[in-house]
Motif scaffolding. Structure first.
Motif: not given
Length: 286
Positions: A125-146
């Motif tokens: 029902s939500s991608p955060e229910e997938v354990p591997g996604i819930a444990a992910l670090g930040p995306d290196p191409l995100a604007d917030s990844f300074s």
């Protein structure tokens, strides 16, 4: 293994192919590929494909609020067909792990080469229910990844920098191939300790990380799924090119082998001309 650039290209490819379509069937060729049981596959049938997105190396099809999420692992791949065979999959009788049918007769298969089966699919029902996604670090191409975010990550890790780049819990989307490429561009040893990198090295690595991935995403953009693997191999500077000439300095690309993987690097560009020792026989050089 498909990494961030190839997964993003698959996302874009699927988004363009499934726009305005609905799912009409989900068939399992391998029962073990599906890691969830509720909602069942039937929950996707009749649902429109509202969006396709990426979480690290995970692909996510939002079908009317129910998500089909899958991770291609080391040897998995997506095979698209504009006209799928009408023959239904029989569990255990097909090399295809999972098939998704679309309302115009098109669809895709998930396949996996080799005997080690790691491809994984989830219906949630939500991608955060997938354990591997819930444990992910930040995306290196995100604007917030300074740069400051990256500096904090490295400073807190008393580990070899290649391992830090590859750890999905620390940074999402980078694997063995692109970590080799990033470190070559940054002119850093794969076994340098992350916490000991100085400001100038950290800035070089940050720029290499963002620029290498952005360039690879751009190069993969618009390519059909069938062409992405070859395009990735052709775009590599050092990864998978042991014994070939470094495009930067002309030295020979070298390799360090492990039990089930290897890395490639240029001694002149990355380690001051000193070859790295193979862990199978001796200690790593820092």
């Amino acid at each position: 293994m498909p990494e961030l650039p190839e997964v993003q290209a698959l996302v874009d490819f699927l988004a363009s192919r499934t726009a305005d379509l609905a799912v009409t069937g989900v068939e399992l060729g391998s029962i073990s590929v599906l890691k969830t049981f509720n909602p069942p596959p039937e929950a996707l049938v009749g649902a429109p494909v509202d969006s396709v997105s990426r979480h690290g190396k995970f692909l996510d099809l939002d079908c009317g609020g129910t998500h089909l999420v899958f991770h291609l692992a080391r040897a998995g791949w997506l095979r698209w067909s504009d006209a799928l065979s009408a023959t239904r999959l029989r569990p255990g009788k097909s090399p295809i792990a999972l098939r998704v049918r679309m309302s115009d007769g098109s669809g895709f298969d998930l396949t996996e080469a080799g005997t080690k089966k790691s491809l994984a699919a989830y219906i949630v029902s939500s991608p955060e229910e997938v354990p591997g996604i819930a444990a992910l670090g930040p995306d290196p191409l995100a604007d917030s990844f300074s740069l400051s975010t990256f500096r904090e990550i490295l400073a807190s890790r008393n580990a070899q920098v290649k391992g830090v780049l590859r750890d999905q819990r620390i940074i999402a989307g980078v694997g063995n191939a692109y970590s080799d490429e990033i470190l070559h561009v940054a002119k850093l040893s794969p076994f340098a300790m992350a916490a000991k990198l100085d400001d100038e090295q950290t800035e070089r690595l940050y720029a290499a990380l963002r620029e290498t991935l952005s360039a690879a995403v751009l190069a993969a953009s618009g390519k059909p799924a069938a062409e992405l693997k070859d395009a990735k191999r052709q775009g590599m500077r050092v990864h998978g090119r042991t014994g070939e000439i470094c495009p930067e300095c002309g030295d020979t690309v070298r390799e360090v082998s492990f039990a089930d993987s290897s890395l490639q690097y240029c001694a002149t560009c990355q380690t001051g001309g000193k070859p790295l020792a193979d862990r199978r026989t001796s200690k790593f050089l820092k």
